[in-house]
Write a protein that holds these residues in place. Structure first.
Motif, PDB file in Angstrom:
ATOM      1  N   SER A 112      11.441  -0.990  17.692  1.00  0.00           N
ATOM      2  CA  SER A 112      10.552  -0.804  16.595  1.00  0.00           C
ATOM      3  C   SER A 112       9.043  -1.366  16.890  1.00  0.00           C
ATOM      4  CB  SER A 112      11.301  -1.284  15.253  1.00  0.00           C
ATOM      5  OG  SER A 112      10.580  -1.234  14.262  1.00  0.00           O
ATOM      6  N   PRO A 113       8.203  -0.955  17.492  1.00  0.00           N
ATOM      7  CA  PRO A 113       7.175  -1.696  17.958  1.00  0.00           C
ATOM      8  C   PRO A 113       6.203  -1.846  16.762  1.00  0.00           C
ATOM      9  CG  PRO A 113       6.974   0.585  18.948  1.00  0.00           C
ATOM     10  CD  PRO A 113       8.665   0.297  18.610  1.00  0.00           C
ATOM     11  N   ILE A 114       5.236  -2.899  16.715  1.00  0.00           N
ATOM     12  CA  ILE A 114       4.188  -3.082  15.781  1.00  0.00           C
ATOM     13  C   ILE A 114       2.899  -2.538  16.529  1.00  0.00           C
ATOM     14  CG2 ILE A 114       2.938  -4.480  14.511  1.00  0.00           C
ATOM     15  CD1 ILE A 114       5.601  -6.461  14.452  1.00  0.00           C
ATOM     16  N   LEU A 115       2.294  -1.631  15.773  1.00  0.00           N
ATOM     17  CA  LEU A 115       0.958  -1.108  16.240  1.00  0.00           C
ATOM     18  C   LEU A 115      -0.027  -1.731  15.749  1.00  0.00           C
ATOM     19  CD1 LEU A 115       2.071   2.709  15.511  1.00  0.00           C
ATOM     20  CD2 LEU A 115       2.836   1.148  17.207  1.00  0.00           C
ATOM     21  N   PHE A 116      -0.960  -2.332  16.642  1.00  0.00           N
ATOM     22  CA  PHE A 116      -2.026  -3.334  16.262  1.00  0.00           C
ATOM     23  C   PHE A 116      -2.907  -3.549  17.358  1.00  0.00           C
ATOM     24  CE2 PHE A 116      -3.991  -7.380  15.510  1.00  0.00           C
ATOM     25  CZ  PHE A 116      -4.547  -7.550  14.390  1.00  0.00           C
ATOM     26  N   PRO A 117      -4.209  -3.521  17.167  1.00  0.00           N
ATOM     27  CA  PRO A 117      -5.079  -3.385  16.036  1.00  0.00           C
ATOM     28  C   PRO A 117      -5.401  -1.956  15.986  1.00  0.00           C
ATOM     29  CG  PRO A 117      -6.465  -4.226  17.834  1.00  0.00           C
ATOM     30  CD  PRO A 117      -5.061  -4.271  18.273  1.00  0.00           C
ATOM     31  N   ILE A 118      -4.618  -1.157  16.838  1.00  0.00           N
ATOM     32  CA  ILE A 118      -5.097   0.399  16.597  1.00  0.00           C
ATOM     33  C   ILE A 118      -3.721   0.995  16.292  1.00  0.00           C
ATOM     34  CG2 ILE A 118      -7.451   0.462  17.624  1.00  0.00           C
ATOM     35  CD1 ILE A 118      -5.752   1.752  20.149  1.00  0.00           C
ATOM     36  N   VAL A 119      -3.659   2.083  15.770  1.00  0.00           N
ATOM     37  CA  VAL A 119      -2.671   3.216  15.653  1.00  0.00           C
ATOM     38  C   VAL A 119      -3.034   4.480  16.520  1.00  0.00           C
ATOM     39  CG1 VAL A 119      -1.105   4.834  14.232  1.00  0.00           C
ATOM     40  CG2 VAL A 119      -1.689   2.306  13.592  1.00  0.00           C
ATOM     41  N   GLY A 120      -1.988   4.828  17.572  1.00  0.00           N
ATOM     42  CA  GLY A 120      -2.185   6.125  18.204  1.00  0.00           C
ATOM     43  C   GLY A 120      -3.204   5.684  19.438  1.00  0.00           C
TER      44      GLY A 120
ATOM     45  N   LYS B 259     -17.057 -13.211  10.069  1.00  0.00           N
ATOM     46  CA  LYS B 259     -17.380 -11.774   9.537  1.00  0.00           C
ATOM     47  C   LYS B 259     -16.567 -11.037   9.290  1.00  0.00           C
ATOM     48  CE  LYS B 259     -17.186 -10.859  14.675  1.00  0.00           C
ATOM     49  NZ  LYS B 259     -17.856 -10.873  15.868  1.00  0.00           N
ATOM     50  N   ASP B 260     -16.848  -9.820   8.911  1.00  0.00           N
ATOM     51  CA  ASP B 260     -15.769  -8.876   8.463  1.00  0.00           C
ATOM     52  C   ASP B 260     -15.099  -8.300   9.828  1.00  0.00           C
ATOM     53  OD1 ASP B 260     -16.889  -8.836   6.073  1.00  0.00           O
ATOM     54  OD2 ASP B 260     -17.830  -6.802   6.308  1.00  0.00           O
ATOM     55  N   ILE B 261     -13.825  -8.019   9.626  1.00  0.00           N
ATOM     56  CA  ILE B 261     -13.074  -7.560  10.863  1.00  0.00           C
ATOM     57  C   ILE B 261     -12.439  -6.058  10.490  1.00  0.00           C
ATOM     58  CG2 ILE B 261     -12.535  -9.901  11.618  1.00  0.00           C
ATOM     59  CD1 ILE B 261      -9.581  -9.331  10.987  1.00  0.00           C
ATOM     60  N   THR B 262     -12.146  -5.361  11.636  1.00  0.00           N
ATOM     61  CA  THR B 262     -11.849  -3.991  11.270  1.00  0.00           C
ATOM     62  C   THR B 262     -10.515  -3.834  12.167  1.00  0.00           C
ATOM     63  OG1 THR B 262     -14.088  -2.936  11.206  1.00  0.00           O
ATOM     64  CG2 THR B 262     -12.120  -1.609  11.486  1.00  0.00           C
ATOM     65  N   PHE B 263      -9.456  -3.321  11.559  1.00  0.00           N
ATOM     66  CA  PHE B 263      -8.196  -2.912  12.386  1.00  0.00           C
ATOM     67  C   PHE B 263      -7.434  -1.886  11.837  1.00  0.00           C
ATOM     68  CE2 PHE B 263      -7.285  -6.051   9.025  1.00  0.00           C
ATOM     69  CZ  PHE B 263      -5.940  -5.449   8.316  1.00  0.00           C
ATOM     70  N   SER B 264      -6.463  -1.316  12.523  1.00  0.00           N
ATOM     71  CA  SER B 264      -5.209  -0.635  12.017  1.00  0.00           C
ATOM     72  C   SER B 264      -4.011  -1.349  12.198  1.00  0.00           C
ATOM     73  CB  SER B 264      -5.498   0.809  12.594  1.00  0.00           C
ATOM     74  OG  SER B 264      -6.571   1.531  12.153  1.00  0.00           O
ATOM     75  N   ILE B 265      -2.895  -0.942  11.416  1.00  0.00           N
ATOM     76  CA  ILE B 265      -1.865  -1.630  11.793  1.00  0.00           C
ATOM     77  C   ILE B 265      -0.675  -0.378  11.124  1.00  0.00           C
ATOM     78  CG2 ILE B 265      -1.689  -2.697   9.471  1.00  0.00           C
ATOM     79  CD1 ILE B 265      -0.136  -4.963  11.008  1.00  0.00           C
ATOM     80  N   GLY B 266       0.332  -0.284  11.910  1.00  0.00           N
ATOM     81  CA  GLY B 266       1.421   0.509  11.604  1.00  0.00           C
ATOM     82  C   GLY B 266       2.701   0.283  12.062  1.00  0.00           C
ATOM     83  N   ALA B 267       3.759   0.829  11.370  1.00  0.00           N
ATOM     84  CA  ALA B 267       5.117   0.716  11.978  1.00  0.00           C
ATOM     85  C   ALA B 267       5.597   1.640  12.947  1.00  0.00           C
ATOM     86  CB  ALA B 267       5.919   0.267  10.843  1.00  0.00           C
ATOM     87  N   HIS B 268       6.589   1.391  13.824  1.00  0.00           N
ATOM     88  CA  HIS B 268       6.936   2.402  14.830  1.00  0.00           C
ATOM     89  C   HIS B 268       8.476   2.320  14.933  1.00  0.00           C
ATOM     90  CE1 HIS B 268       6.967   5.598  17.758  1.00  0.00           C
ATOM     91  NE2 HIS B 268       5.876   5.495  18.122  1.00  0.00           N
ATOM     92  N   PRO B 269       9.424   2.170  13.729  1.00  0.00           N
ATOM     93  CA  PRO B 269      10.833   1.989  13.986  1.00  0.00           C
ATOM     94  C   PRO B 269      11.441   3.324  14.396  1.00  0.00           C
ATOM     95  CG  PRO B 269      10.286   2.226  11.682  1.00  0.00           C
ATOM     96  CD  PRO B 269       9.082   2.223  12.399  1.00  0.00           C
ATOM     97  N   ALA B 270      12.491   3.328  15.366  1.00  0.00           N
ATOM     98  CA  ALA B 270      13.455   4.442  15.754  1.00  0.00           C
ATOM     99  C   ALA B 270      14.580   4.216  15.266  1.00  0.00           C
ATOM    100  CB  ALA B 270      13.001   4.392  17.377  1.00  0.00           C
ATOM    101  N   PHE B 271      15.343   5.222  14.615  1.00  0.00           N
ATOM    102  CA  PHE B 271      16.715   5.109  14.380  1.00  0.00           C
ATOM    103  C   PHE B 271      17.399   6.084  15.156  1.00  0.00           C
ATOM    104  CE2 PHE B 271      13.482   4.327  10.842  1.00  0.00           C
ATOM    105  CZ  PHE B 271      14.119   3.024  10.534  1.00  0.00           C
TER     106      PHE B 271
END
Length: 292
Positions: free
Chosen positions: A46-54, A134-146
């Motif tokens: 179940s990896p954590i996707l940061f600071p980009i997704v994909g 300063k402002d920061i930019t990121f994406s974040i996502g979940a990737h749980p596998a069942f």
């Protein structure tokens, strides 16, 4: 290092490596709901996707005219997090910026990941803090596998996904390189059911950006065991299993997504990215629940 939490219904384990959830076990029958990480198919749980997704086009992105490079899904899933604290029902890890992260992601940040169990539910909370001036930019996502199938004597065709709303939605088309093409393909037509099969993922993940549902449940035709992901507030949803089949299925709530194949803008212009002002924090949770 691996840490564990348990109550009378559920037991989970999580690692400082990637702050990754490693197992979700129902204590009634000892059923394992999270993918076991068999590297024959996929080595993660179940990896954590940061600071980009994909994927980024060419694995590169631009901030203030400077070019940086990141692997698919970023560095969060391959980073060592610090253990912060543990109680009877929760555990927290932290990843903080360093000289190494600044070379590939030029922002000062802190990412906290918290796992909390209550009865049959695991609540996962991401908390990104902007420590920069300063402002920061990121994406974040979940990737749980069942595990899918959950029981050994079943096959994926015995399973289906149940959405908590009826959906009419086209999926975002993915190119062979792993980018989005601006094209769409029909996926859901006035239904709350998606029947699973190996063929379903022949063109990679099914990615949606307009679902009404905020809960998806993996169910079997043969028994009552199930696992649900509740993702209120997440704008993107990816559903994935490896091409050719594997005994697991991923349900992935995201803030952000892979590049469009023709994207040439700055990182802050990337669709779905989160812009976080100095001194502020971003905090979102999703829930995994099991029925055993």
């Amino acid at each position: 290092m691996i840490y564990s939490l348990e109550n009378s219904i559920i037991k989970i384990t999580a690692s400082t490596q990637g702050a990754e959830l490693h197992s979700i076990t129902g204590k009634k029958e000892g059923t394992q709901y999270l993918w076991n990480g068999d590297s024959k198919y996929w080595k993660y749980h179940s990896p954590i996707l940061f600071p980009i997704v994909g994927n980024l086009v060419g694995s590169k992105y631009r901030i203030d005219e400077n070019i940086y490079e990141l692997p698919s899904h970023g560095f969060g899933r391959i980073s060592d997090f610090k253990f912060v604290s543990q109680t009877n029902d929760s555990i927290t890890f932290e990843l903080k910026y360093s000289e190494d992260t600044m070379k590939i992601y030029p922002y000062k940040f802190s990412l906290f990941v918290n796992y909390k169990i209550e009865e049959n539910v695991v609540k996962v909370t991401y908390n990104v803090k902007n420590l920069d001036n300063k402002d920061i930019t990121f994406s974040i996502g979940a990737h749980p596998a069942f595990m899918c199938p959950i029981e050994k004597n079943e096959k994926i065709e015995d399973y289906y996904l149940e959405f908590n709303e009826k959906e009419t939605s086209d999926r975002m088309e993915i190119t062979k390189e792993g980018y989005f093409s601006h094209k769409r393909k029909e996926a859901l037509n006035d239904t709350d059911i998606m029947v699973l099969s190996k063929e379903l993922f022949k063109d990679d993940a099914l990615v949606f950006d307009d679902l009404k549902s905020d809960k998806i449940t993996i169910k079997s035709k043969n028994h009552e065991k199930s696992v649900s992901v509740e993702f209120k507030g997440f704008p993107y949803m990816g559903i994935w299993a490896p091409k050719g089949g594997a005994p697991f299925l991923c349900i992935e709530p995201w803030f952000g997504h892979a590049d469009y194949e023709d994207f040439t803008g700055e990182f802050k212009e990337k669709e779905g990215s989160v812009l976080l002002t100095s001194g502020h924090e971003f905090k979102y949770s999703y829930k995994i629940s099991i029925i055993e």
